[in-house]
Motif scaffolding. Structure first.
Motif, short mmCIF file in Angstrom:
data_model
loop_
_atom_site.label_atom_id
_atom_site.label_comp_id
_atom_site.label_asym_id
_atom_site.label_seq_id
_atom_site.Cartn_x
_atom_site.Cartn_y
_atom_site.Cartn_z
N THR A 571 7.75 0.61 -1.84
CA THR A 571 6.31 1.41 -1.76
C THR A 571 5.42 0.54 -2.41
O THR A 571 5.68 -0.02 -3.12
N THR A 573 1.07 1.55 -4.20
CA THR A 573 -0.25 2.24 -4.32
C THR A 573 -1.09 1.02 -5.18
O THR A 573 -0.77 0.74 -6.10
N HIS A 585 -7.80 4.33 -3.09
CA HIS A 585 -6.59 4.12 -3.25
C HIS A 585 -6.09 3.49 -1.72
O HIS A 585 -6.42 3.92 -0.70
N ALA A 587 -2.31 3.22 0.33
CA ALA A 587 -1.06 3.75 0.07
C ALA A 587 -0.09 2.91 1.12
O ALA A 587 -0.61 2.95 2.27
N TRP A 588 0.99 2.15 0.63
CA TRP A 588 1.68 1.29 1.61
C TRP A 588 3.20 1.79 1.60
O TRP A 588 3.58 2.17 0.43
N THR A 589 3.67 1.36 2.77
CA THR A 589 5.19 1.66 2.57
C THR A 589 5.63 0.53 3.46
O THR A 589 5.16 0.47 4.57
N GLY A 609 -4.69 6.87 0.64
CA GLY A 609 -3.51 7.57 0.15
C GLY A 609 -3.20 7.66 -1.39
O GLY A 609 -3.54 6.41 -1.79
N LYS A 610 -2.82 8.82 -1.87
CA LYS A 610 -2.67 8.57 -3.34
C LYS A 610 -1.41 8.10 -3.60
O LYS A 610 -1.30 7.78 -5.04
N SER A 611 -0.39 8.16 -2.84
CA SER A 611 0.78 7.68 -3.25
C SER A 611 1.69 6.90 -2.03
O SER A 611 1.53 7.52 -0.88
N GLY A 612 2.14 5.65 -2.37
CA GLY A 612 2.83 4.99 -0.92
C GLY A 612 4.24 5.82 -1.00
O GLY A 612 4.13 5.83 0.56
N THR A 673 0.52 4.05 -9.62
CA THR A 673 -0.47 4.59 -8.98
C THR A 673 -1.64 3.46 -8.66
O THR A 673 -2.63 4.11 -7.91
#
Length: 724
Positions: A571, A573, A585, A587-589, A609-612, A673
């Motif tokens: 992940t 971020t 932000h 957010a990646w995965t 996205g606040k969190s990957g 984050t």
């Protein structure tokens, strides 16, 4: 003979020869150079040549599903010069209209032939009696006549069904200058599905007419529509079919008497292009991304480098541009603040902690795979501390080997590793993995991104040299680092398949109308990392770290888990830009599966996205779940997709199905984050280390359909014509 008489004979001979020469020159001019012109002035039947554009080739997915094809289009057009000539056979003078002109900068009012009045009398009136009227743009007709005369037909309407076309055909021979055509028109049957990859067309324009068109075709020249976005643009030369032509016999009054088909040449068909895209997988990815406001996703076959899906939201319907787009629809797209025409799958963004994987690969090639680094919660650089995400909880990871560092996404580990590698080796290694340069897929607008020490970085920072802080930011995908979802997916495919980096492939093959291959179906290996110094055992440490991130308690990617399968993921971020006092932000995965025999690599990026793990992770789960279920025999759906306008609002979490939530361990790590690097940069006095989202690129301009004006409104129906 006396000299004076001899001189007179010479002068007389010269005059006779000069006279005969002048006569022969004029005869040659009349009989040869202007033969066709004067032949056309002689009353009687004559033949004229009409150009017919080639038929555009189809674009299919890897399984033969047509993504871009042609449908029959019934068209009525006017040869305005012929209509004018027929009018003059019965009238001594033309109707005129006042026009504004300029003489040495001073405005003046002049007059010109009112072609609209002539058309209304000679054509519109008879059509009205037949009940075949359509609205048109009178001003567009005047401009068209002044620009093209009779060479280019003015399209009156394409808004016809077969019965209406048949009625036109029954009576068109009675009206000089009216032509009926059945031409192919581009159609995208699945609407917004794969729209950025396919692109759209723009009608041919005045600049597309060759200089010899008037001499060769005489009356009617119909050009080829041109691809200006996506594969339609990059493979335009292949997709265009060879031109055709036909000869039409006309009477001295301009009436069509029939067609001479002996010398006619049918237009040819362009190449058939087969993409690596799988329409069902594309539909799966597009639907998953619709759970987010603005996002992009890529799926690749790790064994060949083939792109199975490449989607971006918001998106658009390419049918809106065929044959031309209305001003209202164009304004809708242009004024959308989320820019639906931009393909985010090949645009670059701050990659966040996804860059820890290529940092680990480069470190392993340089012999650092088995080195451990200690995490005290931060790394000091002079008076500045770049902290780990876990430090916000008052903790530290302690001593970490490489797999564990990937699992928990420890910032200090990779910052120390990057500085151990050094700027030059980092830049060379990242370039080898495809970062900082375009992948080369045949789609316009691809961005190569930026990595520390790359040519692009040096161009933007000509007087700077990489510092330890720069290297730290690069290792965790912050600072000036930029990468696209496609670049990251190609890199993950390399990790999954054992170290072979295949260049991403979007076109599987292309064949011309004779079956001759134009593009071969062959994978393209860019580099084998095992031949560049990477040991299989060291690569397995990286793969193991990604597996642990999903399947071992404390990992940041547990929401990617698919019951019954082993999935590996990472992940990220990243703080992308500063919007006033508000931080945006990404957010990646990124993931691959199945772990032991990998087939698929998936990357998802969500803007805002606040969190990957909590935002992009669930989308990757849904995509992988669909892919693996299809491998088990489940049929994936495929339907036309309506475009979505997009949104850019903060997303804390995307919910998962209950059975998946039950399988996620309660000790899932929050993960990075993306704010840690920004805090350190502020403390160090570095201005704006996170690149602000750049202005949207200049996009190709489509042909805009002119609205019917009051002067050209001849019926209550609100049908509109278009001016080629």
């Amino acid at each position: 003979m006396e000299p004076r008489y001899r001189l007179r004979v010479y002068l007389l001979t010269a005059l006779v020869l000069f006279g005969f020469g002048a006569l022969l020159t004029r005869l040659y001019d009349f009989q040869i150079n202007k033969r066709e012109f004067y032949k056309g002035q002689v009353p009687g039947n004559r033949q004229i040549t009409v150009r017919e554009p080639g038929i555009r080739g189809t674009i299919k997915d890897r399984n033969g599903i047509e993504l871009a094809r042609n449908r029959r289009n019934y068209e009525v057009s006017f040869n305005l010069e012929e209509i004018h000539s027929a009018y003059r056979l019965q009238r001594d003078q033309d109707p005129t209209v006042d026009v504004e002109t300029s003489d040495k900068g001073m405005p003046r009012v002049g007059t010109e032939t009112d072609i609209v009045a002539i058309v209304k009398e000679r054509v519109i009136s008879p059509l009205g009696k037949l009940g075949l009227l359509r609205d048109f743009n009178a001003e567009a007709m005047r401009v068209h006549y002044k620009t093209h005369g009779g060479l280019v037909p003015f399209t009156y309407t394409t808004d016809l069904d077969y019965d209406q076309f048949a009625k036109f055909a029954e009576h068109s021979l009675e009206i000089p200058g009216v032509y009926l055509n059945v031409r192919p028109q581009r159609e995208y049957p699945y609407k917004a599905l794969s729209c950025h990859t396919l692109g759209f067309l723009r009608q041919w324009s005045k600049g597309d007419i060759p200089e010899d068109a008037a001499r060769k075709y005489g009356y009617q020249y119909v050009g080829d529509d041109r691809g200006v976005a996506g594969v339609e643009a990059t493979l335009d030369d292949m997709l265009r079919g060879p031109e055709g032509w036909k000869q039409i016999v006309k009477s001295e009054k301009g009436k069509i008497l029939g067609e001479v088909l002996v010398d006619a040449v049918d237009p040819g068909v362009g190449a058939e292009v087969t993409l690596t895209i799988d329409a069902e997988i594309q539909y799966l990815v597009s639907n998953a991304l619709r759970r987010a406001g603005t996002a992009a996703g890529v799926v690749m076959d790790v064994r060949t480098g083939e792109i199975l899906a490449m989607a971006s939201v918001p998106d658009y319907d390419p049918n809106d541009f065929i044959p031309s787009i209305t001003q209202a629809k164009k304004d809708e797209y242009d004024h959308n603040p989320h820019h639906p025409l931009i393909d985010r799958s090949i645009s670059t963004f701050s990659p966040g902690s996804t860059f820890k994987v290529p940092t680990a690969i480069v470190g392993a090639i340089r012999g650092f795979a088995h080195r451990s680094y200690n995490c005290n919660g931060y790394v000091p650089y002079g008076n500045t501390k770049v902290r780990c995400w876990i430090a916000k909880k008052g903790g530290a990871h302690g001593g970490l080997p490489l797999p564990k560092a990937i699992q928990v996404s420890c910032n200090p580990y990779f910052m120390q590793l990057a500085n151990a590698i050094g700027p030059k080796d980092m830049a060379d290694g990242f370039r080898m993995l495809g970062f900082g340069e375009k992948t080369g897929i045949p789609v316009p607008g691809e961005d190569g991104g930026t990595v520390i020490g790359s040519r692009e970085w040096q161009r933007k920072n000509p007087n700077e040299r990489p510092t330890p802080v720069n290297m730290a930011f690069a290792a965790i995908g912050q600072g000036n680092s930029l990468a696209s979802p496609l670049q990251l997916c190609a890199m993950v495919s390399c990790v999954a398949n054992g170290g072979r980096y295949y260049r991403p492939r979007l076109v599987k093959r292309a064949v011309d109308r004779n079956g001759t291959p134009l593009i071969e179906d062959t994978p393209s290996l860019k580099v084998d990392l095992l031949k560049e110094g990477l040991k299989p055992a060291d690569l397995e440490l990286i793969r193991e770290g990604m597996r642990m991130a999903v399947n071992v308690p404390g990992g940041t990617a547990s929401r990617v888990k698919v019951p019954g399968y082993v999935v590996a993921a990472k992940t990220g971020t990243a703080q992308a830009e500063q919007a006033g006092s508000y931080q945006r932000h990404n957010a990646w995965t990124m993931a691959f599966a199945p772990y032991d025999e990998p087939r698929y690599a998936v990357v998802v990026m969500v803007r805002e996205g606040k969190s990957g793990g909590a935002v992009a992770g669930p989308l990757v789960h849904l995509i992988l779940r669909g892919l693996l279920s299809r491998d088990e025999g489940m049929k994936l759906p495929l339907h036309p997709l309506d475009p979505v306008p997009g949104a850019l609002e903060a997303i804390e979490e995307i919910p998962l199905p209950e059975d998946v939530l039950a399988a996620i361990d309660a000790t899932e790590a929050d993960g990075e984050t993306g704010d840690e690097a920004a805090e350190a940069a502020t403390a160090a006095g570095i201005v704006n280390p996170n690149p602000k989202l750049s202005e949207p690129p200049v996009l190709p301009q489509p042909t805009i359909k002119p609205e019917a004006d009051a002067e050209g409104t001849v019926t209550p129906r609100n049908n509109r014509s278009r001016d080629r």
